[in-house]
Design a protein around this motif. Structure first.
Motif, mmCIF file in Angstrom:
data_model
loop_
_atom_site.group_PDB
_atom_site.id
_atom_site.type_symbol
_atom_site.label_atom_id
_atom_site.label_comp_id
_atom_site.label_asym_id
_atom_site.label_seq_id
_atom_site.Cartn_x
_atom_site.Cartn_y
_atom_site.Cartn_z
ATOM 1 N N ARG A 1 48.592 53.510 39.494
ATOM 2 C CA ARG A 1 48.135 52.425 40.347
ATOM 3 C C ARG A 1 47.670 53.020 41.667
ATOM 4 O O ARG A 1 48.230 53.999 42.158
ATOM 5 C CB ARG A 1 49.261 51.421 40.575
ATOM 6 N N LYS B 1 47.953 50.536 48.064
ATOM 7 C CA LYS B 1 48.059 49.104 48.303
ATOM 8 C C LYS B 1 46.990 48.663 49.295
ATOM 9 O O LYS B 1 46.767 49.297 50.321
ATOM 10 C CB LYS B 1 49.434 48.739 48.852
ATOM 11 N N VAL B 2 46.336 47.563 48.943
ATOM 12 C CA VAL B 2 45.346 46.945 49.812
ATOM 13 C C VAL B 2 45.947 45.642 50.316
ATOM 14 O O VAL B 2 46.410 44.818 49.534
ATOM 15 C CB VAL B 2 44.029 46.676 49.042
ATOM 16 N N ILE B 3 45.963 45.462 51.635
ATOM 17 C CA ILE B 3 46.548 44.277 52.241
ATOM 18 C C ILE B 3 45.438 43.273 52.552
ATOM 19 O O ILE B 3 44.444 43.610 53.200
ATOM 20 C CB ILE B 3 47.282 44.630 53.553
ATOM 21 N N ALA B 4 45.608 42.031 52.086
ATOM 22 C CA ALA B 4 44.693 40.936 52.412
ATOM 23 C C ALA B 4 45.453 40.016 53.361
ATOM 24 O O ALA B 4 46.350 39.275 52.949
ATOM 25 C CB ALA B 4 44.270 40.205 51.156
ATOM 26 N N LYS C 1 49.766 36.812 53.892
ATOM 27 C CA LYS C 1 49.667 38.245 53.656
ATOM 28 C C LYS C 1 49.914 38.510 52.183
ATOM 29 O O LYS C 1 50.940 38.105 51.636
ATOM 30 C CB LYS C 1 50.697 38.995 54.500
ATOM 31 N N ARG C 2 48.946 39.155 51.551
ATOM 32 C CA ARG C 2 49.063 39.495 50.135
ATOM 33 C C ARG C 2 48.727 40.954 49.949
ATOM 34 O O ARG C 2 47.835 41.486 50.591
ATOM 35 C CB ARG C 2 48.093 38.668 49.296
ATOM 36 N N GLY C 3 49.397 41.596 49.019
ATOM 37 C CA GLY C 3 49.096 42.981 48.684
ATOM 38 C C GLY C 3 48.613 43.083 47.251
ATOM 39 O O GLY C 3 48.927 42.246 46.409
ATOM 40 N N HIS C 4 47.810 44.119 47.000
ATOM 41 C CA HIS C 4 47.279 44.333 45.652
ATOM 42 C C HIS C 4 47.175 45.825 45.392
ATOM 43 O O HIS C 4 46.742 46.586 46.255
ATOM 44 C CB HIS C 4 45.896 43.697 45.521
ATOM 45 N N ARG C 5 47.577 46.248 44.191
ATOM 46 C CA ARG C 5 47.413 47.639 43.769
ATOM 47 C C ARG C 5 46.665 47.628 42.443
ATOM 48 O O ARG C 5 47.147 47.091 41.451
ATOM 49 C CB ARG C 5 48.773 48.321 43.597
ATOM 50 N N GLN C 6 45.476 48.239 42.438
ATOM 51 C CA GLN C 6 44.629 48.253 41.256
ATOM 52 C C GLN C 6 45.122 49.316 40.273
ATOM 53 O O GLN C 6 45.390 50.451 40.662
ATOM 54 C CB GLN C 6 43.182 48.547 41.653
#
Length: 104
Positions: free
Chosen positions: A69, A72-75, A87-92
């Motif tokens: 993965r 982490k990208v924070i939106a 606040k949301r995080g995403h890991r591709q």
């Protein structure tokens, strides 16, 4: 000798023994994978074949090294003066592949 392949909606320029990080592929680490959508092929002699849109008879093979993965990208969204924050995080997820060869 190199080729341009399409996988996961993106295009990659690959040659033998290259290591690329692409969108998640099914399969275990150590297994072989074959890319059939070859858009361009150039051999060492300077001859180039361009597909319309793909080339037939040319395949690129690779070996899956690992799955992982990304960072982490924070939106973060905020509306001023309204005490509204999200606040949301995403890991591709991705797969690391080593190109083993190009068969023409």
């Amino acid at each position: 000798m190199f080729a341009v392949i399409k996988t996961g909606g993106k295009q990659y320029r690959v040659a033998a023994n290259d290591t690329i990080t692409i969108a998640t592929l099914p399969g275990e680490a150590g297994s072989s994978v074959e890319f059939g959508e070859v858009l361009l092929f150039a051999d060492g002699a300077g001859a180039t074949q361009v597909g319309a849109p793909t080339l037939s008879g040319i395949t690129v093979t690779g070996e899956i090294l690992s799955h992982g993965r990304g960072k982490k990208v924070i939106a973060f969204k905020k509306r001023r003066r309204q005490n509204s924050r999200r606040k949301r995080g995403h890991r591709q997820a991705h797969t690391v592949v080593r190109i083993t060869g190009i068969q023409a």
